[in-house]
Motif scaffolding. Structure first.
Motif: not given
Lengths: 280, 71
Positions: B47-48, B51-52, B54
């Motif tokens: 997930i992290i 996010g990066l 994205e």
């Protein structure tokens, strides 16, 4: 040249509504903290905590554990900052999604319009990104001392202008990440509502179906996106700050290595001189 | 006219980010399949990193919005 209008101080109605949302979020956090503090005074440590105390204990423990595992034991009190940062980002996203009517600015155009997410204004993400910037440089100065200024001339002194620009890249990336996410969520949600307006031509159908469909969009673009971005923001803050930490042993070792190198260079120079002496 | 072409190019860049993100998801799924006990750690890292990745799409979005409204 008329300088009277060069500096115009904003009146109360000129303040962007994003700032008001941000203040409301901070007030919510402050009230929660005060309530927890008041409850703690009459708290019997032998009984298991209940209600808001339990939630507070879990949150603080979670933040402390994250900081411990990401940054190491040197940053023991950093969990508080990370917790407040995360709560601020999350509550701001939630406030933008609830949309409290703007009753604070009577007389302005935005009177009674819903208060937006504070991160749709570039100033709010920039301010918390600048806080991260401050923490990075404060940590570096605290642990490296005068060696902090060496980072601007690495690897050579020629790189000084490049390093001076690179210094700001985390601020820019953190700001734009949060701002873009909030803005994208806002744009998509507005688009979806406009689409509903065109899709449901009868008022009754629209009133019946919109409350069923809109929460899905809000759940993804406000709650989930907010949570992901707050995780990423806190992670990046922790990683960037922890990268600046140097333990005293490492610092002493670096100093010893430097001195050794200098001594070696001097020895080499001496031997060269002694070797060159007979020839001269 | 030119700014619409530029917006189209920005959308192509967003598609490339989609490919990158799917690569991240693919590798994460592979590693979960290989070692299901590590699923929890892989999920949080996934997930992290999503996010990066994205965030690049978000930079493109900011540029696109600037092109659409500011220029």
């Amino acid at each position: 040249m008329n300088l009277n209008h060069a500096i115009e101080f904003p009146t109360w109605n000129d303040i962007p509504p994003e700032f008001l949302t941000s203040v409301i979020a901070l007030l919510i956090i402050a009230i929660l903290a005060l309530v927890v503090r008041a409850r703690l005074k009459s708290y019997d440590p032998l009984k298991p905590p209940r209600g808001i105390l339990y939630a507070a204990e879990e949150l603080v423990g979670f933040a402390d554990r994250q900081v411990q595992s990401m940054m190491g034991p040197a940053f023991d009190g950093f969990g508080g900052y990370i917790l407040v940062l995360g709560l601020y980002i999350f509550i701001s996203f939630i406030l933008g999604f609830i949309g409290i009517p703007n009753v604070f600015q009577p007389g302005s155009e935005k009177f009674l319009a819903p208060l937006p997410n504070p991160f749709t204004n570039t100033a709010m993400p920039l301010s918390i990104a600048l806080l991260t910037f401050f923490w990075i440089h404060f940590t570096a100065m605290r642990y490296k001392g005068w060696g902090y200024f060496k980072r601007y001339t690495e690897p050579f002194a020629v790189f000084l202008p490049i390093n001076l620009v690179t210094m700001w890249s985390p601020v820019l990336s953190l700001t734009l990440r949060l701002f873009g996410n909030a803005l994208a969520g806002f744009c998509v949600v507005t688009l979806v509502y406009t689409g509903f307006e065109y899709a449901f031509t009868t008022v009754g159908v629209g009133l019946a179906l919109t409350p069923l469909l809109a929460p899905i969009v809000h759940l993804y673009f406000d709650v989930f996106d907010g949570l992901i971005q707050l995780t990423v923001f806190c992670m990046l803050t922790m990683m960037n700050v922890a990268a600046e930490y140097v333990s005293p042993e490492e610092l002493a070792e670096a100093k010893r290595a430097q001195e050794e190198k200098r001594a070696q260079r001097q020895r080499r120079r001496m031997s060269r001189r002694s070797a060159g002496a007979p020839r001269a | 006219m030119e700014q619409y072409i530029a917006l189209g190019i920005a959308c192509v860049a967003m598609g490339l980010v989609g490919i990158g993100e799917s690569l991240v998801a693919m590798k994460a799924m592979e590693s979960i399949g290989r070692n299901p006990t590590a699923a929890k750690d892989v999920r949080s890292t996934l997930i992290i990193s999503m996010g990066l990745v994205e965030s690049i799409a978000i930079y493109i979005l900011v540029v696109a919005i600037l092109m659409a409204f500011a220029i």
